[in-house]
Design an enzyme around this catalytic site. Structure first.
Site, mmCIF file in Angstrom:
data_model
loop_
_atom_site.group_PDB
_atom_site.id
_atom_site.type_symbol
_atom_site.label_atom_id
_atom_site.label_comp_id
_atom_site.label_asym_id
_atom_site.label_seq_id
_atom_site.Cartn_x
_atom_site.Cartn_y
_atom_site.Cartn_z
ATOM 1 N N GLY A 1 0.197 5.427 -4.795
ATOM 2 C CA GLY A 1 0.257 4.754 -6.096
ATOM 3 C C GLY A 1 1.030 5.579 -7.110
ATOM 4 N N ALA B 1 38.829 7.729 -1.607
ATOM 5 C CA ALA B 1 38.034 8.906 -1.283
ATOM 6 C C ALA B 1 38.750 10.181 -1.740
ATOM 7 C CB ALA B 1 37.731 8.943 0.207
HETATM 8 C C1 HXC Z 1 -10.997 7.411 -7.284
HETATM 9 C C2 HXC Z 1 -10.610 7.967 -5.095
HETATM 10 C C3 HXC Z 1 -9.290 7.449 -5.171
HETATM 11 C C4 HXC Z 1 -8.877 6.895 -6.412
HETATM 12 C C5 HXC Z 1 -9.605 8.207 -3.194
HETATM 13 N N1 HXC Z 1 -10.759 8.416 -3.848
HETATM 14 N N2 HXC Z 1 -8.704 7.611 -3.976
HETATM 15 N N3 HXC Z 1 -11.441 7.948 -6.142
HETATM 16 N N4 HXC Z 1 -9.757 6.904 -7.433
HETATM 17 N N5 HXC Z 1 -7.639 6.408 -6.573
HETATM 18 C C6 HXC Z 1 -11.978 9.033 -3.352
HETATM 19 C C7 HXC Z 1 -12.680 8.171 -2.307
HETATM 20 O O1 HXC Z 1 -13.523 7.236 -2.918
HETATM 21 C C8 HXC Z 1 -13.464 9.234 -1.545
HETATM 22 O O2 HXC Z 1 -14.619 9.549 -2.281
HETATM 23 C C9 HXC Z 1 -12.558 10.433 -1.584
HETATM 24 O O3 HXC Z 1 -11.639 10.214 -2.662
HETATM 25 C C10 HXC Z 1 -11.761 10.618 -0.323
HETATM 26 O O4 HXC Z 1 -11.126 9.385 -0.013
HETATM 27 P P1 HXC Z 1 -11.150 8.743 1.444
HETATM 28 O O5 HXC Z 1 -10.720 7.346 1.304
HETATM 29 O O6 HXC Z 1 -12.458 8.999 2.082
HETATM 30 O O7 HXC Z 1 -10.050 9.637 2.166
HETATM 31 P P2 HXC Z 1 -9.000 9.207 3.271
HETATM 32 O O8 HXC Z 1 -9.653 8.396 4.328
HETATM 33 O O9 HXC Z 1 -8.308 10.459 3.667
HETATM 34 O O10 HXC Z 1 -7.951 8.252 2.506
HETATM 35 C C11 HXC Z 1 -7.152 8.736 1.493
HETATM 36 C C12 HXC Z 1 -6.452 7.563 0.770
HETATM 37 C C13 HXC Z 1 -7.502 6.520 0.312
HETATM 38 C C14 HXC Z 1 -5.452 6.899 1.700
HETATM 39 C C15 HXC Z 1 -5.668 8.166 -0.390
HETATM 40 O O11 HXC Z 1 -8.542 7.222 -0.366
HETATM 41 C C16 HXC Z 1 -6.937 5.492 -0.581
HETATM 42 O O12 HXC Z 1 -6.334 4.528 -0.097
HETATM 43 N N6 HXC Z 1 -7.152 5.675 -1.885
HETATM 44 C C17 HXC Z 1 -6.617 4.734 -2.862
HETATM 45 C C18 HXC Z 1 -5.123 4.852 -2.925
HETATM 46 C C19 HXC Z 1 -4.481 3.935 -3.928
HETATM 47 O O13 HXC Z 1 -4.389 2.718 -3.687
HETATM 48 N N7 HXC Z 1 -4.136 4.464 -5.043
HETATM 49 C C20 HXC Z 1 -3.461 3.707 -6.022
HETATM 50 C C21 HXC Z 1 -4.256 3.641 -7.268
HETATM 51 S S1 HXC Z 1 -3.310 2.668 -8.377
HETATM 52 P P3 HXC Z 1 -16.005 9.997 -1.582
HETATM 53 O O14 HXC Z 1 -16.991 10.063 -2.720
HETATM 54 O O15 HXC Z 1 -16.329 8.928 -0.579
HETATM 55 O O16 HXC Z 1 -15.698 11.310 -0.938
HETATM 56 C C22 HXC Z 1 -2.193 3.712 -9.054
HETATM 57 C C23 HXC Z 1 -1.269 3.071 -10.025
HETATM 58 C C24 HXC Z 1 -0.771 4.017 -11.036
HETATM 59 O O17 HXC Z 1 -2.152 4.873 -8.797
HETATM 60 C C25 HXC Z 1 0.545 3.507 -11.517
HETATM 61 C C26 HXC Z 1 1.215 4.481 -12.450
HETATM 62 C C27 HXC Z 1 2.674 4.194 -12.508
#
Ligand code: HXC
Length: 518
Positions: free
Chosen positions: A173, A409
């Site tokens: 993201g 070029a």
């Molecule tokens: C809050 C988050 C988080 C997030 C992960 N965690 N991403 N908490 N906000 N964005 C937390 C999980 O809940 C989990 O907490 C811990 O971090 C570890 O994550 P896991 O999923 O267990 O790890 P893993 O299996 O290794 O997967 C990693 C990951 C996945 C692929 C990054 O966590 C994921 O898909 N996260 C979301 C990614 C995403 O879509 N981000 C975009 C956000 S929108 P616990 O308590 O269970 O340990 C964005 C837009 C901004 O960023 C735009 C600005 C221009």
């Protein structure tokens, strides 16, 4: 101060609490994934005992929605600070995936912004180590605002201090955009990936199955997208790569790159330069062999080596001083310029120009790559980026034409009239509007059609075309080339020419900024 007094006791208690806080199962969790912890990465990056942390005690912002459950972590999932890398000051932020997935909330973002401000003010490079799930979902808009503040500082720092991003886990993201604004992106194979929307979203929206690695792994970004310029097999080597890159760069745009003592070259080796370009003009060769014989021994450090390989870019040293090198690669697509290589080259030239790095261009290019795909995808505007970058740059610029230099070029590759300071050619150079075969077919279409042996006639005319037009001597006599040189003399000529250019200064007309064809 009374070291047994209340205040000092509190100071020690805080230190103790922080230490305890660091001893969690975080290390195990990271190691199990084949990754180092944020602190271990910092230790590897900085000279021993030189790292100083800032804001170690900051705490996670409170949040009281249903989704507000957050770890109250010291540091809020990111370590910031400064230290020495090979004796020179650098700033860093390193995200800690074990704290809410390294996600970026308001405190986390404010810390990154703070260290960005410091790096910019002090004029030192900043390295961001990314291991993050992106915007922290619980903190909502505050996380998004935090990203925007970071992007703003990335842009303000662009061209002032080197900014390097090191991806060592997810960059999901919002986490991807800061790296893509910075100067260079490093990734580690197998454990790092970058994407705007992950495999789950791809599945939901497009019903397509893709793995993390297939979607945004190190190989994808090094070879296909060009988002990453450096990829290493493990984290330790990735951080060594960062140090190596920094050794070529000045700390900011007001300094020159550091001078590194280097050994002189072996004349016999340089004589090999006479043998590299084959007599048959259609035969390929590896331009990296030329580069390696010109620069100081073992100083060539290639950038984006697996992407758009028809152009080779990288840093090297000439008598200890950094130069940036851009060379056409006859081994790939015959060294033609296409969309990807033009963009790759343009970005590299812009970087060198920002940071006072003189540019050496080694030219062997038959022209732009023809084709419907190239035209429809905008080779006109992308090719213009390279042209613009060369013309707009004010650092010392030298071109050596090794062999082909045809058509547009020729103009693009730092030709004399585009702003080349010294333009050399080897005797093997062919400089003309187009290659012999094409030129003869256009100028002698009728005669060839009427000839009894058109192939023979074409060959004869091509030889005459080379003798009369497509050689370096015509350009030399007209001043478009400053000197035709013996290939074995190339290094010596370049050393003198770059030295002559050390005090080069040219101004630009007053304007806010130009409008590069993006
Ligand atoms: C809050 C988050 C988080 C997030 C992960 N965690 N991403 N908490 N906000 N964005 C937390 C999980 O809940 C989990 O907490 C811990 O971090 C570890 O994550 P896991 O999923 O267990 O790890 P893993 O299996 O290794 O997967 C990693 C990951 C996945 C692929 C990054 O966590 C994921 O898909 N996260 C979301 C990614 C995403 O879509 N981000 C975009 C956000 S929108 P616990 O308590 O269970 O340990 C964005 C837009 C901004 O960023 C735009 C600005 C221009």
């Amino acid at each position: 101060m009374d070291i047994n007094g209340r205040q000092f006791k509190k100071f020690l208690e805080r230190q103790e609490a922080l230490k305890k806080h660091h001893v969690t199962d975080a290390t195990e969790k990271q190691h199990a994934k084949g990754k180092l912890t944020a602190r271990e990465r910092i230790e590897l990056l900085f000279d021993e005992g030189t790292f100083n942390e800032v804001d170690a005690y900051s705490r996670t912002a409170s949040c009281d929605s249903t989704f507000g459950k957050m770890i109250d972590a010291y540091g809020d999932g990111v370590i910031i600070g400064h230290g020495k890398i090979t004796g020179r000051t650098a700033f860093v932020y390193a995200q800690d995936f074990t704290v809410m997935g390294g996600s970026l909330g308001s405190v986390h973002a404010a810390k990154i912004a703070k260290i960005q401000d410091m790096a910019l003010k002090m004029g030192s490079p900043i390295i961001g180590i990314i291991d993050s799930g992106g915007a922290r979902i619980q903190e909502g808009v505050a996380s998004l605002a935090g990203y925007a503040a970071i992007f703003n500082r990335n842009v303000m720092s662009s061209g002032v201090i080197p900014q390097i991003s090191v991806i060592m886990g997810p960059a999901a993201g919002g986490a991807v955009y800061s790296p893509s604004i910075t100067d260079y992106v490093f990734m580690t194979k197998g454990t790092s990936y970058m994407f705007v929307t992950g495999p789950n979203v791809v599945k939901e929206v497009l019903n397509e199955d893709v793995t993390f690695d297939e979607l945004g792994g190190a190989d994808v970004h090094m070879k296909k997208s060009g988002v990453a310029q450096f990829v290493y097999a493990d984290e330790e080597n990735t951080l060594l790569g960062v140090k190596k890159l920094l050794s070529y760069l000045p700390s900011n745009n007001l300094e020159n790159p550091p001078i590194v003592e280097s050994c002189d070259r072996n004349i016999e080796l340089e004589n090999r330069l006479r043998e590299i370009v084959p007599d048959d003009t259609n035969k390929p060769y590896d331009v990296k062999d030329v580069i390696k014989l010109i620069v100081d021994k073992e100083t060539f450090f290639e950038v984006a080596e697996s992407y758009a390989q028809n152009v080779v870019v990288g840093f090297g040293r000439l008598v200890g001083k950094t130069i940036g090198i851009l060379a056409n690669q006859p081994k790939v697509l015959a060294g033609t310029l296409d969309i990807n290589s033009s963009v790759k080259g343009a970005r590299f030239i812009r970087f060198c120009d920002c940071f006072n790095i003189p540019i050496l261009t080694l030219e062997d290019v038959p022209g732009f790559l023809p084709g419907i795909d190239q035209e429809h995808n905008g080779i006109i505007k992308h090719g213009a980026k390279l042209l613009y970058a060369y013309a707009d740059s004010t650092v010392p610029k030298i071109t050596v034409i090794l062999r082909k230099s045809y058509g547009g070029a020729y103009c693009v590759m730092n030709s004399k009239n585009l702003g080349g300071d010294f333009n050399f050619a080897w005797p093997t150079a062919e400089i003309a509007v187009m290659g012999p075969e094409g030129a003869v077919s256009i100028l002698y279409r009728k005669q060839l059609a009427e000839s009894e042996d058109p192939e023979k006639l074409k060959k004869e005319l091509a030889v005459r075309y080379r003798d009369e037009i497509a050689n370096p001597y015509v350009a030399d006599e007209k001043g478009y080339i400053d000197e035709v040189i013996d290939p074995a003399e190339t290094r010596r000529k370049l050393i003198f020419a770059f030295e002559a250019l050390e005090n080069k200064h040219i101004g630009s007309p007053s304007r806010k900024h130009g409008n590069i064809p993006l």
